[in-house]
Design a protein around this motif. Structure first.
Motif, short mmCIF file in Angstrom:
data_model
loop_
_atom_site.label_atom_id
_atom_site.label_comp_id
_atom_site.label_asym_id
_atom_site.label_seq_id
_atom_site.Cartn_x
_atom_site.Cartn_y
_atom_site.Cartn_z
N ILE A 39 0.84 -1.20 0.00
CA ILE A 39 0.00 0.00 0.00
C ILE A 39 0.88 1.25 0.00
O ILE A 39 0.66 2.19 -0.77
N ASP A 78 -6.29 4.18 2.78
CA ASP A 78 -6.17 2.94 2.01
C ASP A 78 -5.97 1.73 2.93
O ASP A 78 -6.46 0.63 2.66
N SER A 103 -9.02 7.09 -1.46
CA SER A 103 -9.70 6.09 -2.27
C SER A 103 -11.20 6.34 -2.37
O SER A 103 -11.82 6.06 -3.38
#
Length: 205
Positions: A64, A85, A194
């Motif tokens: 990530i 995330d 996101s």
């Protein structure tokens, strides 16, 4: 390798659902639809399985962070994106859920797990230091290493509360609330996360 991956996936599901003490090698074999002997061929015992799942958890965290590092986000935006995330991954990914639970249960595992969140804190510290240098880290007098530790502690504490109370369904708004409280200078960067931020749900969380 396919069999090993299947075993790891089954172990992660079981550790996430039942916790380390409640899982047996037989459970893993049955969920993997293979024999106990096949599990033992790849993993010497349940502790070895826990270490492997924990390693996968940290590989996911590294992945990530690496994906965000490849973007052109500012350092402070990168920190916000990393936390959001990670929250989304903890909500949706069984390996992440298992890894987080194994860290909580590490005293019950008779093996040394990786030092918890060391690299995660390090990358946030680096981004915050860059933000302090380029002027995007404002509205705080806390030094970047301390701020990184506070952020990570608050975040993983919030994910635990979210897990216990709501099966992590509200982990993202809780994370947005932490970002807005600890690093309010990241507010303008939250559009890069996101999922679009929902201020009302963040305040309710």
């Amino acid at each position: 390798m396919r069999t090993r991956a299947r075993i790891l996936g089954a172990a992660a599901q079981l550790f996430a659902d039942k916790g380390f003490p409640g899982v047996t090698i037989l459970d893993v074999a049955q969920l993997s639809d293979i024999t106990k002997g096949a599990v033992y061929f790849h993993f010497a015992n349940k502790e070895a399985l826990a270490i492997a799942v924990a390693d996968e958890f940290y590989r996911h965290l590294d992945g990530i962070a690496h994906a965000i590092d490849e973007t052109d986000l500012t350092p402070v935006a990168s920190v916000a994106r990393l936390l959001v995330d990670t929250a989304n991954a903890l909500r949706d990914d069984v390996v992440m859920q298992a890894g987080a639970r194994l860290q909580i249960e590490r005293a019950l595992i008779d093996r040394d797990l990786p030092v918890p969140f060391e690299a995660y804190i390090s990358v946030i510290t680096t981004w915050l230091e860059m933000g302090a240098q380029d002027g995007t880290l404002t509205s705080t007098t806390t030094d970047p290493p301390t701020l990184a530790t506070v952020l990570v502690s608050a975040f993983f504490g919030a994910q635990h509360i979210s897990w216990v109370l709501n099966n992590r369904s509200d982990i993202t708004p809780r994370t947005l609330a932490i970002i807005r409280t600890v690093i309010p200078c990241a507010e303008d960067s939250l559009s890069f996360c996101s999922f679009p931020p929902d201020r009302s749900s963040a305040q309710e969380g």
